[in-house]
Design a protein around this motif. Structure first.
Motif, PDB file in Angstrom:
ATOM      1  N   THR A  15      61.346  41.821  44.184  1.00 25.72           N
ATOM      2  CA  THR A  15      62.777  42.128  44.224  1.00 25.72           C
ATOM      3  C   THR A  15      63.568  40.991  44.857  1.00 25.72           C
ATOM      4  O   THR A  15      63.036  40.210  45.637  1.00 25.72           O
ATOM      5  CB  THR A  15      63.035  43.410  45.047  1.00 25.72           C
ATOM      6  N   THR A  16      64.836  40.970  44.520  1.00 23.46           N
ATOM      7  CA  THR A  16      65.762  40.044  45.184  1.00 23.46           C
ATOM      8  C   THR A  16      66.402  40.768  46.358  1.00 23.46           C
ATOM      9  O   THR A  16      66.311  41.997  46.474  1.00 23.46           O
ATOM     10  CB  THR A  16      66.881  39.596  44.228  1.00 23.46           C
ATOM     11  N   ARG A  17      67.056  40.044  47.220  1.00 23.00           N
ATOM     12  CA  ARG A  17      67.746  40.659  48.356  1.00 23.00           C
ATOM     13  C   ARG A  17      68.777  41.678  47.865  1.00 23.00           C
ATOM     14  O   ARG A  17      68.900  42.768  48.408  1.00 23.00           O
ATOM     15  CB  ARG A  17      68.424  39.586  49.205  1.00 23.00           C
ATOM     16  N   GLU A  18      69.512  41.312  46.819  1.00 20.17           N
ATOM     17  CA  GLU A  18      70.529  42.207  46.276  1.00 20.17           C
ATOM     18  C   GLU A  18      69.898  43.496  45.748  1.00 20.17           C
ATOM     19  O   GLU A  18      70.444  44.581  45.926  1.00 20.17           O
ATOM     20  CB  GLU A  18      71.327  41.510  45.169  1.00 20.17           C
ATOM     21  N   GLU A  19      68.751  43.369  45.099  1.00 21.30           N
ATOM     22  CA  GLU A  19      68.059  44.567  44.607  1.00 21.30           C
ATOM     23  C   GLU A  19      67.589  45.437  45.771  1.00 21.30           C
ATOM     24  O   GLU A  19      67.671  46.664  45.706  1.00 21.30           O
ATOM     25  CB  GLU A  19      66.859  44.178  43.737  1.00 21.30           C
ATOM     26  N   ALA A  52      66.914  46.848  57.656  1.00 21.77           N
ATOM     27  CA  ALA A  52      67.280  45.431  57.600  1.00 21.77           C
ATOM     28  C   ALA A  52      66.070  44.514  57.418  1.00 21.77           C
ATOM     29  O   ALA A  52      66.146  43.554  56.645  1.00 21.77           O
ATOM     30  CB  ALA A  52      68.082  45.029  58.834  1.00 21.77           C
ATOM     31  N   PRO A  53      64.927  44.787  58.076  1.00 21.52           N
ATOM     32  CA  PRO A  53      63.778  43.910  57.850  1.00 21.52           C
ATOM     33  C   PRO A  53      63.314  43.907  56.386  1.00 21.52           C
ATOM     34  O   PRO A  53      62.854  42.885  55.877  1.00 21.52           O
ATOM     35  CB  PRO A  53      62.685  44.487  58.760  1.00 21.52           C
ATOM     36  N   TYR A  54      63.449  45.042  55.711  1.00 25.22           N
ATOM     37  CA  TYR A  54      63.111  45.101  54.280  1.00 25.22           C
ATOM     38  C   TYR A  54      64.140  44.316  53.471  1.00 25.22           C
ATOM     39  O   TYR A  54      63.779  43.472  52.645  1.00 25.22           O
ATOM     40  CB  TYR A  54      63.052  46.549  53.804  1.00 25.22           C
ATOM     41  N   ILE A  55      65.393  44.570  53.724  1.00 23.91           N
ATOM     42  CA  ILE A  55      66.459  43.881  52.996  1.00 23.91           C
ATOM     43  C   ILE A  55      66.320  42.370  53.167  1.00 23.91           C
ATOM     44  O   ILE A  55      66.492  41.607  52.214  1.00 23.91           O
ATOM     45  CB  ILE A  55      67.846  44.376  53.458  1.00 23.91           C
ATOM     46  N   ASP A  56      65.954  41.934  54.373  1.00 24.95           N
ATOM     47  CA  ASP A  56      65.809  40.501  54.657  1.00 24.95           C
ATOM     48  C   ASP A  56      64.475  39.925  54.196  1.00 24.95           C
ATOM     49  O   ASP A  56      64.215  38.739  54.391  1.00 24.95           O
ATOM     50  CB  ASP A  56      65.979  40.256  56.158  1.00 24.95           C
ATOM     51  N   GLY A  57      63.613  40.769  53.620  1.00 19.07           N
ATOM     52  CA  GLY A  57      62.348  40.291  53.087  1.00 19.07           C
ATOM     53  C   GLY A  57      61.271  40.062  54.127  1.00 19.07           C
ATOM     54  O   GLY A  57      60.338  39.301  53.902  1.00 19.07           O
ATOM     55  N   LYS A  58      61.364  40.744  55.270  1.00 15.88           N
ATOM     56  CA  LYS A  58      60.410  40.535  56.355  1.00 15.88           C
ATOM     57  C   LYS A  58      59.378  41.647  56.500  1.00 15.88           C
ATOM     58  O   LYS A  58      58.322  41.434  57.087  1.00 15.88           O
ATOM     59  CB  LYS A  58      61.166  40.378  57.672  1.00 15.88           C
ATOM     60  N   MET A  59      59.695  42.844  56.007  1.00 18.68           N
ATOM     61  CA  MET A  59      58.807  43.986  56.181  1.00 18.68           C
ATOM     62  C   MET A  59      58.999  44.947  55.016  1.00 18.68           C
ATOM     63  O   MET A  59      60.130  45.225  54.622  1.00 18.68           O
ATOM     64  CB  MET A  59      59.139  44.693  57.506  1.00 18.68           C
ATOM     65  N   GLU A  60      57.902  45.441  54.465  1.00 22.47           N
ATOM     66  CA  GLU A  60      57.981  46.377  53.344  1.00 22.47           C
ATOM     67  C   GLU A  60      58.496  47.741  53.811  1.00 22.47           C
ATOM     68  O   GLU A  60      58.343  48.112  54.986  1.00 22.47           O
ATOM     69  CB  GLU A  60      56.605  46.558  52.696  1.00 22.47           C
ATOM     70  N   ILE A  61      59.088  48.485  52.892  1.00 22.55           N
ATOM     71  CA  ILE A  61      59.593  49.834  53.189  1.00 22.55           C
ATOM     72  C   ILE A  61      58.483  50.695  53.784  1.00 22.55           C
ATOM     73  O   ILE A  61      58.695  51.420  54.750  1.00 22.55           O
ATOM     74  CB  ILE A  61      60.155  50.507  51.917  1.00 22.55           C
ATOM     75  N   ARG A  62      57.300  50.603  53.206  1.00 17.70           N
ATOM     76  CA  ARG A  62      56.162  51.393  53.665  1.00 17.70           C
ATOM     77  C   ARG A  62      55.902  51.157  55.151  1.00 17.70           C
ATOM     78  O   ARG A  62      55.675  52.095  55.916  1.00 17.70           O
ATOM     79  CB  ARG A  62      54.925  51.031  52.845  1.00 17.70           C
ATOM     80  N   GLU A  63      55.966  49.902  55.583  1.00 17.77           N
ATOM     81  CA  GLU A  63      55.723  49.562  56.987  1.00 17.77           C
ATOM     82  C   GLU A  63      56.811  50.129  57.897  1.00 17.77           C
ATOM     83  O   GLU A  63      56.518  50.626  58.989  1.00 17.77           O
ATOM     84  CB  GLU A  63      55.654  48.049  57.153  1.00 17.77           C
ATOM     85  N   ILE A  64      58.047  50.047  57.455  1.00 21.86           N
ATOM     86  CA  ILE A  64      59.161  50.590  58.246  1.00 21.86           C
ATOM     87  C   ILE A  64      59.010  52.093  58.386  1.00 21.86           C
ATOM     88  O   ILE A  64      59.162  52.654  59.483  1.00 21.86           O
ATOM     89  CB  ILE A  64      60.516  50.226  57.604  1.00 21.86           C
ATOM     90  N   ASN A  65      58.696  52.763  57.284  1.00 22.65           N
ATOM     91  CA  ASN A  65      58.521  54.216  57.331  1.00 22.65           C
ATOM     92  C   ASN A  65      57.340  54.608  58.211  1.00 22.65           C
ATOM     93  O   ASN A  65      57.415  55.604  58.939  1.00 22.65           O
ATOM     94  CB  ASN A  65      58.365  54.779  55.921  1.00 22.65           C
ATOM     95  N   GLN A  66      56.251  53.839  58.172  1.00 22.66           N
ATOM     96  CA  GLN A  66      55.099  54.129  59.027  1.00 22.66           C
ATOM     97  C   GLN A  66      55.467  54.010  60.498  1.00 22.66           C
ATOM     98  O   GLN A  66      55.092  54.855  61.303  1.00 22.66           O
ATOM     99  CB  GLN A  66      53.937  53.179  58.707  1.00 22.66           C
TER     100      GLN A  66
END
Length: 75
Positions: A15-19, A52-66
């Protein structure tokens, strides 16, 4: 076209940041305004800060949710 969007990968590498902004916005129902958002009710405040870490490409959604689930003892 809708089926393509449903099955499209949400991984940072695909994905891109915009996506990613759009993925977060849609998943939080932000197109309807804050009254339909569950972020504040869950105690995260602004959900865009949480993701924000997902949007910035630093951490996947799965990791944030965990991390979120772990902080509240949710399995």
């Amino acid at each position: 076209m809708i089926e393509e969007q449903i099955h499209k990968s949400v991984l940072i590498k695909d994905t891109t940041r915009e996506e990613r902004i759009e993925i977060v916005r849609r998943s939080l129902s932000c197109e309807s305004g804050c009254e339909n958002c569950s972020g504040c009710a869950l105690g995260v405040g602004d959900p865009f800060k949480m993701f924000a870490p997902y949007i910035d490409g630093k951490m996947e959604i799965r990791e944030i949710n965990q991390r979120f689930r772990a902080s509240y003892g949710i399995h």
